[in-house]
Scaffold this motif. Structure first.
Motif, PDB file in Angstrom:
ATOM      1  N   ASN A 120       2.401  13.366 -31.859  1.00  0.00           N
ATOM      2  CA  ASN A 120       3.878  12.913 -31.932  1.00  0.00           C
ATOM      3  C   ASN A 120       3.819  11.629 -33.185  1.00  0.00           C
ATOM      4  OD1 ASN A 120       2.542  10.531 -30.697  1.00  0.00           O
ATOM      5  ND2 ASN A 120       3.508  10.935 -28.865  1.00  0.00           N
ATOM      6  N   GLU A 121       2.751  11.114 -33.779  1.00  0.00           N
ATOM      7  CA  GLU A 121       2.958  10.419 -34.620  1.00  0.00           C
ATOM      8  C   GLU A 121       3.309  10.756 -36.173  1.00  0.00           C
ATOM      9  OE1 GLU A 121      -0.134   6.797 -34.531  1.00  0.00           O
ATOM     10  OE2 GLU A 121      -1.081   8.612 -34.006  1.00  0.00           O
ATOM     11  N   LEU A 122       2.785  12.508 -36.176  1.00  0.00           N
ATOM     12  CA  LEU A 122       3.184  13.030 -37.262  1.00  0.00           C
ATOM     13  C   LEU A 122       4.458  13.972 -37.191  1.00  0.00           C
ATOM     14  CD1 LEU A 122       1.989  13.700 -40.036  1.00  0.00           C
ATOM     15  CD2 LEU A 122       0.774  15.413 -39.313  1.00  0.00           C
ATOM     16  N   THR A 123       5.483  13.549 -37.809  1.00  0.00           N
ATOM     17  CA  THR A 123       6.722  14.321 -37.858  1.00  0.00           C
ATOM     18  C   THR A 123       6.823  15.391 -39.283  1.00  0.00           C
ATOM     19  OG1 THR A 123       7.945  12.697 -38.767  1.00  0.00           O
ATOM     20  CG2 THR A 123       7.699  12.535 -36.343  1.00  0.00           C
ATOM     21  N   ASP A 124       7.931  16.019 -39.304  1.00  0.00           N
ATOM     22  CA  ASP A 124       8.305  16.713 -40.310  1.00  0.00           C
ATOM     23  C   ASP A 124       9.131  15.694 -41.361  1.00  0.00           C
ATOM     24  OD1 ASP A 124      10.602  16.796 -39.211  1.00  0.00           O
ATOM     25  OD2 ASP A 124      10.750  18.992 -39.287  1.00  0.00           O
ATOM     26  N   LYS A 125       9.154  14.577 -41.152  1.00  0.00           N
ATOM     27  CA  LYS A 125      10.254  13.724 -41.952  1.00  0.00           C
ATOM     28  C   LYS A 125       9.442  12.739 -43.058  1.00  0.00           C
ATOM     29  CE  LYS A 125      13.538  15.150 -39.437  1.00  0.00           C
ATOM     30  NZ  LYS A 125      14.412  16.185 -40.096  1.00  0.00           N
ATOM     31  N   ALA A 126       8.077  12.479 -42.513  1.00  0.00           N
ATOM     32  CA  ALA A 126       7.437  11.381 -43.349  1.00  0.00           C
ATOM     33  C   ALA A 126       5.880  11.599 -43.327  1.00  0.00           C
ATOM     34  CB  ALA A 126       7.781   9.978 -42.796  1.00  0.00           C
ATOM     35  N   ALA A 127       5.435  11.298 -44.493  1.00  0.00           N
ATOM     36  CA  ALA A 127       3.900  11.300 -44.141  1.00  0.00           C
ATOM     37  C   ALA A 127       3.246  10.416 -43.586  1.00  0.00           C
ATOM     38  CB  ALA A 127       3.295  11.436 -45.914  1.00  0.00           C
ATOM     39  N   LEU A 128       1.801  10.462 -43.313  1.00  0.00           N
ATOM     40  CA  LEU A 128       1.063   9.489 -42.478  1.00  0.00           C
ATOM     41  C   LEU A 128      -0.235   9.057 -43.583  1.00  0.00           C
ATOM     42  CD1 LEU A 128       0.699  10.087 -38.894  1.00  0.00           C
ATOM     43  CD2 LEU A 128       1.974   8.393 -39.699  1.00  0.00           C
ATOM     44  N   LYS A 129      -0.692   8.026 -43.477  1.00  0.00           N
ATOM     45  CA  LYS A 129      -1.805   7.432 -44.175  1.00  0.00           C
ATOM     46  C   LYS A 129      -2.776   6.940 -43.216  1.00  0.00           C
ATOM     47  CE  LYS A 129      -3.747   4.215 -47.478  1.00  0.00           C
ATOM     48  NZ  LYS A 129      -4.060   5.112 -48.801  1.00  0.00           N
ATOM     49  N   ARG A 130      -3.953   7.547 -43.264  1.00  0.00           N
ATOM     50  CA  ARG A 130      -5.313   7.393 -42.498  1.00  0.00           C
ATOM     51  C   ARG A 130      -6.250   7.378 -43.481  1.00  0.00           C
ATOM     52  NH1 ARG A 130      -1.903   6.298 -39.386  1.00  0.00           N
ATOM     53  NH2 ARG A 130      -1.282   7.014 -37.432  1.00  0.00           N
ATOM     54  N   VAL A 131      -7.399   6.602 -42.679  1.00  0.00           N
ATOM     55  CA  VAL A 131      -8.638   6.388 -43.634  1.00  0.00           C
ATOM     56  C   VAL A 131      -9.787   6.597 -42.636  1.00  0.00           C
ATOM     57  CG1 VAL A 131     -10.222   4.859 -44.592  1.00  0.00           C
ATOM     58  CG2 VAL A 131      -7.792   4.673 -45.006  1.00  0.00           C
ATOM     59  N   ILE A 132     -10.626   7.824 -42.958  1.00  0.00           N
ATOM     60  CA  ILE A 132     -11.717   8.259 -42.329  1.00  0.00           C
ATOM     61  C   ILE A 132     -13.121   8.103 -43.130  1.00  0.00           C
ATOM     62  CG2 ILE A 132     -12.832   9.949 -40.814  1.00  0.00           C
ATOM     63  CD1 ILE A 132      -9.797  10.988 -39.934  1.00  0.00           C
ATOM     64  N   TYR A 133     -14.111   7.655 -42.670  1.00  0.00           N
ATOM     65  CA  TYR A 133     -15.194   7.243 -43.521  1.00  0.00           C
ATOM     66  C   TYR A 133     -14.898   6.775 -45.005  1.00  0.00           C
ATOM     67  CZ  TYR A 133     -18.906   9.054 -40.381  1.00  0.00           C
ATOM     68  OH  TYR A 133     -19.684   9.248 -39.545  1.00  0.00           O
ATOM     69  N   ASP A 134     -14.166   5.728 -45.144  1.00  0.00           N
ATOM     70  CA  ASP A 134     -13.516   5.090 -46.326  1.00  0.00           C
ATOM     71  C   ASP A 134     -12.807   6.070 -46.983  1.00  0.00           C
ATOM     72  OD1 ASP A 134     -14.799   2.406 -46.184  1.00  0.00           O
ATOM     73  OD2 ASP A 134     -16.526   3.459 -46.388  1.00  0.00           O
ATOM     74  N   THR A 135     -12.392   7.144 -46.603  1.00  0.00           N
ATOM     75  CA  THR A 135     -11.598   8.288 -47.415  1.00  0.00           C
ATOM     76  C   THR A 135     -10.169   8.111 -47.074  1.00  0.00           C
ATOM     77  OG1 THR A 135     -13.627   9.570 -47.474  1.00  0.00           O
ATOM     78  CG2 THR A 135     -11.376  10.736 -47.919  1.00  0.00           C
ATOM     79  N   PRO A 136      -9.292   7.812 -48.297  1.00  0.00           N
ATOM     80  CA  PRO A 136      -7.878   7.558 -47.831  1.00  0.00           C
ATOM     81  C   PRO A 136      -7.127   9.221 -47.687  1.00  0.00           C
ATOM     82  CG  PRO A 136      -8.109   7.089 -49.895  1.00  0.00           C
ATOM     83  CD  PRO A 136      -9.698   7.296 -49.421  1.00  0.00           C
ATOM     84  N   LEU A 137      -6.589   9.232 -46.652  1.00  0.00           N
ATOM     85  CA  LEU A 137      -5.955  10.631 -46.390  1.00  0.00           C
ATOM     86  C   LEU A 137      -4.460  10.609 -46.282  1.00  0.00           C
ATOM     87  CD1 LEU A 137      -8.478  11.785 -43.697  1.00  0.00           C
ATOM     88  CD2 LEU A 137      -8.469  12.345 -45.906  1.00  0.00           C
ATOM     89  N   ALA A 138      -3.942  11.572 -46.631  1.00  0.00           N
ATOM     90  CA  ALA A 138      -2.286  11.784 -46.637  1.00  0.00           C
ATOM     91  C   ALA A 138      -2.089  13.028 -45.530  1.00  0.00           C
ATOM     92  CB  ALA A 138      -1.476  11.983 -47.804  1.00  0.00           C
ATOM     93  N   LEU A 139      -1.327  12.850 -44.541  1.00  0.00           N
ATOM     94  CA  LEU A 139      -1.162  13.861 -43.754  1.00  0.00           C
ATOM     95  C   LEU A 139       0.519  14.088 -43.503  1.00  0.00           C
ATOM     96  CD1 LEU A 139      -3.624  12.096 -42.621  1.00  0.00           C
ATOM     97  CD2 LEU A 139      -3.198  13.127 -40.385  1.00  0.00           C
ATOM     98  N   PHE A 140       0.784  15.244 -43.487  1.00  0.00           N
ATOM     99  CA  PHE A 140       2.159  15.883 -43.435  1.00  0.00           C
ATOM    100  C   PHE A 140       2.184  16.912 -42.768  1.00  0.00           C
ATOM    101  CE2 PHE A 140       0.564  17.544 -47.552  1.00  0.00           C
ATOM    102  CZ  PHE A 140       1.073  18.864 -47.381  1.00  0.00           C
ATOM    103  N   ARG A 141       3.603  17.752 -42.403  1.00  0.00           N
ATOM    104  CA  ARG A 141       3.409  19.150 -41.754  1.00  0.00           C
ATOM    105  C   ARG A 141       4.062  20.060 -42.778  1.00  0.00           C
ATOM    106  NH1 ARG A 141       2.607  19.139 -36.185  1.00  0.00           N
ATOM    107  NH2 ARG A 141       2.580  17.238 -35.101  1.00  0.00           N
ATOM    108  N   ASP A 142       3.302  21.104 -42.917  1.00  0.00           N
ATOM    109  CA  ASP A 142       3.703  22.108 -43.962  1.00  0.00           C
ATOM    110  C   ASP A 142       4.775  22.852 -43.404  1.00  0.00           C
ATOM    111  OD1 ASP A 142       3.052  24.038 -41.710  1.00  0.00           O
ATOM    112  OD2 ASP A 142       0.960  24.702 -42.885  1.00  0.00           O
ATOM    113  N   THR A 143       5.209  24.201 -44.155  1.00  0.00           N
ATOM    114  CA  THR A 143       6.464  24.963 -43.620  1.00  0.00           C
ATOM    115  C   THR A 143       6.379  25.571 -42.531  1.00  0.00           C
ATOM    116  OG1 THR A 143       5.406  26.648 -44.730  1.00  0.00           O
ATOM    117  CG2 THR A 143       6.728  25.477 -46.238  1.00  0.00           C
ATOM    118  N   GLN A 144       5.313  25.614 -41.649  1.00  0.00           N
ATOM    119  CA  GLN A 144       5.175  26.292 -40.319  1.00  0.00           C
ATOM    120  C   GLN A 144       5.122  25.099 -39.391  1.00  0.00           C
ATOM    121  OE1 GLN A 144       5.465  29.557 -40.087  1.00  0.00           O
ATOM    122  NE2 GLN A 144       5.606  29.367 -42.318  1.00  0.00           N
ATOM    123  N   GLY A 145       5.082  23.896 -39.723  1.00  0.00           N
ATOM    124  CA  GLY A 145       5.157  22.717 -38.736  1.00  0.00           C
ATOM    125  C   GLY A 145       3.521  22.446 -38.592  1.00  0.00           C
TER     126      GLY A 145
END
Length: 350
Positions: free
Chosen positions: A23-48
């Motif tokens: 529920n933190e990841l919607t189709d409206k905005a991206a999320l930034k997360r860091v795992i093992y010092d690696t910055p990640l950009a999360l979003f939902r694709d065309t299939q959700g």
């Protein structure tokens, strides 16, 4: 100085880790997360479905996570370069409407949505397993009430999983909330096999906080078991007969040196109105885990000052020694991670 977390954990990066709740990841905005010092950009694709890219535009290096979602794609906020879920750049606005797919690509990470959370494979190459191997117990079952808690800790996974499975600390760190010191004799069985450390406490008169009034109204005998699941999961079960139970299931995501994010899944059932108890249980479990946040910062701060100082152990630490051994095997990707086995009977007092 301490080596970086990635350098110390080595092969442990080759596993699935939770990046966020569904529920933190919607189709409206991206999320930034860091795992093992690696910055990640999360979003939902065309299939959700969840998509995860390295958080860097290949054009001029801006953060993709600060861009915006565009019909299942992610646009860079700097020059509008558009990415699909595979990391391919599908549009470069400054070039007009020409086809550019395949010319530029950012790294994409495998991601799976399961049991209300989104897992990311952080290792090199294809995942070892098609799906994350762990399922949260009783998720979605009608007789069970459940919720997630997200907590940031200033400490690392090995120390956190040991804390979550540690009984002796509860009478000091959680005094008045969980247990009080009574010098009670507690025999335990520690059984290590297949990358797991299973602990059974032989203490039939044990109880935890006020749960005996809420979850165990019939005052049935409590059975307490703990489990560590390689590489980073703990499950603590309190069972009261056949009608009531309380589960605390934690997954620790390594963020960076001395920083972790823990996703704790709480599930409980009772003869009473479980869903009416949920707000009170949320308050209670949050107070307890914040006490662990404080003591883990205490320990973490001192580990940074004394990075090479060894730990000393008593019989109560038998399970911790097993956890440390399994994770050391995992760091080197040794087969002993899953073949090492041992069963022992120990005892301690609380």
């Amino acid at each position: 100085m301490m080596a970086s977390l990635r350098e110390r954990d080595k092969a442990l990066i080759n596993n699935w880790y939770i990046a966020c709740l569904s529920n933190e990841l919607t189709d409206k905005a991206a999320l930034k997360r860091v795992i093992y010092d690696t910055p990640l950009a999360l979003f939902r694709d065309t299939q959700g479905k969840p998509a995860v890219l390295l958080d860097r535009c290949v054009h001029r290096g801006a953060q993709l996570s600060l861009g915006y979602c565009d019909d299942g794609h992610l646009r860079c906020p700097y020059h509008g370069w558009r990415y699909n879920s595979e990391g391919n750049v599908t549009e470069i606005p400054s070039e007009g409407k020409g086809e550019c797919k395949g010319r530029h690509q950012q790294r994409a990470y495998p991601a799976i949505e399961q049991d209300g959370v989104i897992w990311v494979w952080m290792g090199e190459g294809s995942p070892k397993t098609e799906l994350p191997p762990w399922r949260f117990p009783n998720y979605g079952q009608s007789k069970w009430c459940h919720y997630y808690m997200i907590t940031d800790f200033e400490n690392e996974v090995t120390n956190l999983v040991e804390n979550f499975m540690d009984v002796p600390h509860t009478v000091f760190v959680h005094s008045g909330w969980f247990r009080d010191r009574q010098m009670t004799h507690v025999p335990m069985t520690v059984d290590v096999e297949n990358g797991q450390v299973n602990v059974t406490y032989h203490q039939p008169q044990d109880s935890i906080g006020f749960t005996r009034f809420l979850i165990n109204p019939l005052n049935e005998t409590m059975v307490h078991t703990d489990r560590f699941i390689f590489p980073n999961i703990t499950r603590v079960d309190y069972t009261f007969g056949s009608s009531s139970a309380f589960i605390i299931n934690s997954q620790c995501t390594p963020v960076s040196t001395m920083k972790s994010r823990v996703y704790t899944y709480i599930a409980f059932k009772t003869l009473n109105y479980a869903f009416m108890l949920k707000p009170l249980m949320q308050f209670y479990t949050r107070q307890v885990i914040e006490q662990d946040v404080d003591i883990m910062k205490n320990q973490g701060d001192n580990i940074k000052l004394f990075p090479d100082a060894p730990f000393r152990s008593s019989e109560a630490d038998e399970l911790h020694l097993a956890i440390e051994k399994i994770r050391r095997y995992g760091i080197e990707d040794k087969p002993e991670t899953f073949t090492f086995s041992k069963k022992s009977e120990k005892q301690f007092w609380i």
